[in-house]
Scaffold this active site. Structure first.
Site, PDB file in Angstrom:
ATOM      1  CB  SER A 180      -3.760  -3.174  -0.018  1.00 29.39           C
ATOM      2  OG  SER A 180      -3.188  -2.943   1.235  1.00 29.39           O
TER       3      SER A 180
ATOM      4  CE  LYS B 280      -0.221  -5.666   1.912  1.00 29.18           C
ATOM      5  NZ  LYS B 280      -1.164  -5.302   0.848  1.00 29.18           N
TER       6      LYS B 280
END
Ligand code: ADP
Length: 547
Positions: free
Chosen positions: A454, A497
């Site tokens: 990611s 996140k």
């Protein structure tokens, strides 16, 4: 000869008074077996073992083994059950009282209860609570047991490597004992207990067999009514047990095991949520433990926020709980020394008791820089920000990558590099840059190993910034996997996140377009403060991050 010796032995025993003892013991087992309401198979086995005990004598070493075995069989809750609290309203109240948030878990339990009221044959769900440490997975499970009026047992599977730890050793081994499941059932004292299997993601297998295989049987509602422990050698019915498992990550749970469980994600908390947890739960709980009246030690709201923001850095509230405990201890000491009756903790007290500020969340750079981009990572410990730096130097097109990165991340860096080379001119970079420049990608804070795809967009953005000399906005963070053609693919852990970005003082986050659906799960307080930009390809990312 044999007969003669036995007669002699009997005479000696009679002389020593052991004969009576033995008879007494055998009779006591007999009546216990009668009273224990054992299922047919277990009863037959128990009587068979008792017969052997009679023959070899309770004082022989073999007799000792048999007695231990009988004790185990007799202490298991073969037919004992507690009566469920089926009052849905009351259950909801208890769950609400004991924990803040965790709505998904609470609702699932209420649903189970509602179904249980209409169906007699309903099997318990096998829930798996997944989330970072300290978010209340273990303690909500205990609360559920309390609310449902079930006995609670907890067993950690962390570090379990041997199948026998789950399913027991065969009786032929010296010192054999049942496995942890049967051990737990003995502690539970009822066959419909709530059994918490902690850290199911931290088991591993080795040459002695895979504990996951044994757990498969335990957690399979189709066959766990006849769970067989190697030591017991008789079936035990686990079908009434309510199993709840916990894990930090799903990645390391074997697939077949995962298929048998219903996964409920428990994510980290925002500062506001932590504030409520501290004020409504942690502080009263600590004061209760010390039997101190609530009005004797109070915390000002700003002092609580101060502890959260400046002295802890975590997704859960475990450290917060420790810091609060530490402040309360120091406050009590001060109250005694200075003869005070009451104290209200303020920001100044926090500083005095906990020392200088330990973390500043303003981790985002204060100025725009070339080649430095804020990424977002998701680990088993929750979300974190992950700055990535790229610098260029004279060389021959070498790509250097440092900072304890996992294989996937290194590959994603390489793919990003290829993309940049293939599309250099589009971004105003000389396409021959690789002939006289080396590129160095570094991910600081190397103590924590990082992996996953990611960071793809972050690395490309940092490379293009470094090569083109364009600055990157300091208030932007990003996450997304990248393909060789520059498409942005979805990522996991968006909520964690985003929390991390918000904590780090970021105000704009660029996320993959395919993650749009996950925005629903992000708390409103975070959505109000963070701007989310959806990107389906790298150009959208660059437009919004480069100056
Ligand atoms: P985990 O099992 O997820 O690692 P724990 O259950 O050990 O976390 O929780 C750590 C501490 O934080 C416990 O004392 C627990 O009561 C408290 N806690 C965590 N989340 C909440 C919540 N939502 N409401 C109230 N207390 C909580």
């Amino acid at each position: 000869m044999n007969h003669f010796l036995k007669e002699q032995l009997r005479a000696i025993k009679e002389e020593l008074g052991e004969e009576d003892e033995e008879k007494k013991e055998i009779n006591s087992y007999k009546s216990k077996i009668r009273k224990a309401k054992l299922p047919k198979q277990a009863k037959e086995k128990a009587l068979y073992e008792l017969d052997r005990l009679k023959k070899c004598g309770t004082f022989s070493s073999e007799g000792g083994v048999i007695r231990t075995y009988l004790d185990w069989v007799l202490e298991l809750p073969w037919s004992k059950e507690t009566k469920d609290n089926l009052n849905i309203k009351r259950v909801r109240e208890i769950l609400q009282e004991e924990h803040y948030g965790l709505e998904d878990v609470k609702n699932r339990i209420i649903e189970y209860l509602a179904l249980k009221k209409v169906s007699k044959t309903l099997k318990g769900p096998i829930l798996c609570l997944v989330g970072p440490p300290g978010v209340g997975k273990t303690s909500i499970a205990e609360s559920i047991a309390h609310a449902l009026n079930r006995n609670f047992v907890r067993m950690s599977l962390g570090g379990v490597r041997d199948e026998a730890e789950i399913r027991g050793h065969r009786k032929t081994y010296i010192g054999a004992i049942p496995g942890r499941i049967i051990y737990g059932m003995k502690q539970a004292k009822s066959k419909n207990a709530l059994f918490l299997l902690d850290e199911i993601d931290k088991m591993s297998g080795d040459f002695r067999g895979d504990p996951a295989d044994a757990l498969l049987e335990v957690l399979d509602s189709e066959q766990n009514n006849t769970f067989r422990d190697h030591y017991l050698e008789i079936d035990f019915d686990l079908s009434k047990v309510l199993f709840i498992t916990t894990a930090n990550t799903l990645d390391t749970i074997p697939r077949p095991l995962l298929d048998r469980m219903e996964v409920i994600e428990v994510s980290g908390y925002t500062s506001e949520e932590k504030f409520h947890i501290a004020k409504e739960h942690l502080i009263p709980k600590k004061l209760d433990e010390l039997s101190i009246e609530y009005n004797k030690i109070t915390f000002s709201d700003s002092s609580i926020y101060n502890i959260i923001d400046n002295y802890t850095r975590e997704s859960g509230v475990r450290n917060l709980e420790r810091k609060i405990a530490s402040i309360i201890r120091k406050t009590i000491t001060e109250m005694l020394e200075k003869n005070k009756k009451k104290m209200n903790i303020t920001v100044n007290h926090v500083k005095k008791y906990l020392g200088p500020v330990q973390f500043t969340y303003d981790k985002a750079d204060k100025e725009d820089k070339v080649g430095v981009v804020m990424g977002m990572a998701w680990t088993a410990y929750g979300g974190d920000t992950l700055p990535i730096e790229v610098s260029t130097m004279k060389g021959k097109g070498k790509l250097e990558i440092t900072g304890q990165l996992g294989d996937v991340m290194v590959e994603s860096a390489k793919a990003g590099y290829s993309y940049v080379r293939a599309n250099a001119e589009k971004y105003g970079i000389d396409f021959k840059f690789y002939q006289d420049k080396d590129l160095h990608i570094h991910v600081p804070e190397g103590a924590v190993p990082k992996d996953g795809p990611s960071a793809g967009v972050t690395m490309i953005t940092a490379m293009i910034s470094a090569l083109s000399g364009k600055k990157v906005k300091h208030n932007v963070a990003m996450t997304g996997e990248i393909t060789l053609t520059g498409r942005v693919l979805p990522i996991g852990g968006l909520k964690e996140k985003s929390l991390a970005a918000y904590r780090a003082g970021i105000d704009t986050v660029i996320i993959p377009k395919d993650n749009e659906k996950d925005l629903l799960k992000i708390p409103k307080t975070i959505k109000n403060k963070l701007k989310f930009i959806l990107a389906d390809n790298i150009d959208v990312v660059l437009e919004n991050s480069l100056i």
